[in-house]
Design a protein around this motif. Structure first.
Motif, PDB file in Angstrom:
ATOM      1  N   SER A   1       0.826  -1.200   0.000  1.00  0.00           N
ATOM      2  CA  SER A   1       0.000   0.000   0.000  1.00  0.00           C
ATOM      3  C   SER A   1       0.867   1.260   0.000  1.00  0.00           C
ATOM      4  O   SER A   1       0.652   2.185  -0.794  1.00  0.00           O
ATOM      5  N   VAL A   2       1.865   1.287   0.872  1.00  0.00           N
ATOM      6  CA  VAL A   2       2.768   2.434   0.939  1.00  0.00           C
ATOM      7  C   VAL A   2       3.565   2.549  -0.350  1.00  0.00           C
ATOM      8  O   VAL A   2       3.760   3.651  -0.882  1.00  0.00           O
ATOM      9  N   SER A   3       4.021   1.425  -0.890  1.00  0.00           N
ATOM     10  CA  SER A   3       4.777   1.441  -2.144  1.00  0.00           C
ATOM     11  C   SER A   3       3.941   2.023  -3.277  1.00  0.00           C
ATOM     12  O   SER A   3       4.444   2.820  -4.075  1.00  0.00           O
ATOM     13  N   ASN A   4       2.672   1.648  -3.337  1.00  0.00           N
ATOM     14  CA  ASN A   4       1.791   2.185  -4.377  1.00  0.00           C
ATOM     15  C   ASN A   4       1.602   3.687  -4.230  1.00  0.00           C
ATOM     16  O   ASN A   4       1.564   4.416  -5.220  1.00  0.00           O
ATOM     17  N   GLU A   5       1.492   4.158  -2.984  1.00  0.00           N
ATOM     18  CA  GLU A   5       1.367   5.601  -2.756  1.00  0.00           C
ATOM     19  C   GLU A   5       2.629   6.328  -3.193  1.00  0.00           C
ATOM     20  O   GLU A   5       2.556   7.406  -3.794  1.00  0.00           O
ATOM     21  N   ILE A   6       3.795   5.759  -2.907  1.00  0.00           N
ATOM     22  CA  ILE A   6       5.060   6.379  -3.307  1.00  0.00           C
ATOM     23  C   ILE A   6       5.173   6.422  -4.825  1.00  0.00           C
ATOM     24  O   ILE A   6       5.552   7.445  -5.401  1.00  0.00           O
ATOM     25  N   ILE A   7       4.839   5.330  -5.476  1.00  0.00           N
ATOM     26  CA  ILE A   7       4.899   5.282  -6.939  1.00  0.00           C
ATOM     27  C   ILE A   7       3.960   6.322  -7.536  1.00  0.00           C
ATOM     28  O   ILE A   7       4.313   7.032  -8.488  1.00  0.00           O
ATOM     29  N   SER A   8       2.771   6.438  -6.974  1.00  0.00           N
ATOM     30  CA  SER A   8       1.815   7.427  -7.459  1.00  0.00           C
ATOM     31  C   SER A   8       2.366   8.842  -7.286  1.00  0.00           C
ATOM     32  O   SER A   8       2.249   9.681  -8.185  1.00  0.00           O
ATOM     33  N   SER A   9       2.981   9.112  -6.129  1.00  0.00           N
ATOM     34  CA  SER A   9       3.572  10.432  -5.879  1.00  0.00           C
ATOM     35  C   SER A   9       4.701  10.723  -6.844  1.00  0.00           C
ATOM     36  O   SER A   9       4.816  11.837  -7.378  1.00  0.00           O
ATOM     37  N   VAL A  10       5.547   9.731  -7.096  1.00  0.00           N
ATOM     38  CA  VAL A  10       6.657   9.922  -8.033  1.00  0.00           C
ATOM     39  C   VAL A  10       6.125  10.178  -9.439  1.00  0.00           C
ATOM     40  O   VAL A  10       6.625  11.062 -10.147  1.00  0.00           O
ATOM     41  N   ASN A  11       5.108   9.447  -9.838  1.00  0.00           N
ATOM     42  CA  ASN A  11       4.511   9.671 -11.156  1.00  0.00           C
ATOM     43  C   ASN A  11       3.944  11.079 -11.280  1.00  0.00           C
ATOM     44  O   ASN A  11       4.088  11.730 -12.317  1.00  0.00           O
ATOM     45  N   THR A  12       3.321  11.566 -10.217  1.00  0.00           N
ATOM     46  CA  THR A  12       2.788  12.931 -10.218  1.00  0.00           C
ATOM     47  C   THR A  12       3.927  13.937 -10.357  1.00  0.00           C
ATOM     48  O   THR A  12       3.831  14.894 -11.141  1.00  0.00           O
TER      49      THR A  12
END
Length: 53
Positions: free
Chosen positions: A34-45
Motif C-alpha cells: 500500500s505504501v509502495s503504491n502511494e510512493i509510486i503514485s507520488s513519483v509519477n505525479t
C-alpha cells in the motif's frame, strides 16, 4: 465444521504461533504494498509536473 476449522482445532500451540506469524507477515506485506503504491503514485505525479515545466 469445515476442514480448515477442524485442522485449526487440531493444531498444536506451535502451529498456532506459526499461523499467527504468517498472518502478521501477510498484513505487513499488504501495508508495504500500500505504501509502495502511494510512493509510486507520488513519483509519477512529480514526473508529470516536471515534464510540464
Amino acid at each position: 465444521m469445515n476442514p480448515i476449522a477442524i485442522r485449526t482445532v487440531q493444531d498444536t500451540p506451535e502451529n498456532e504461533l506459526l499461523i499467527r506469524g504468517l498472518q502478521d507477515y501477510v498484513s505487513a506485506h499488504e501495508a508495504f504494498l500500500s505504501v509502495s503504491n502511494e510512493i509510486i503514485s507520488s513519483v509519477n505525479t512529480l514526473v508529470n509536473i516536471s515534464e510540464n515545466l
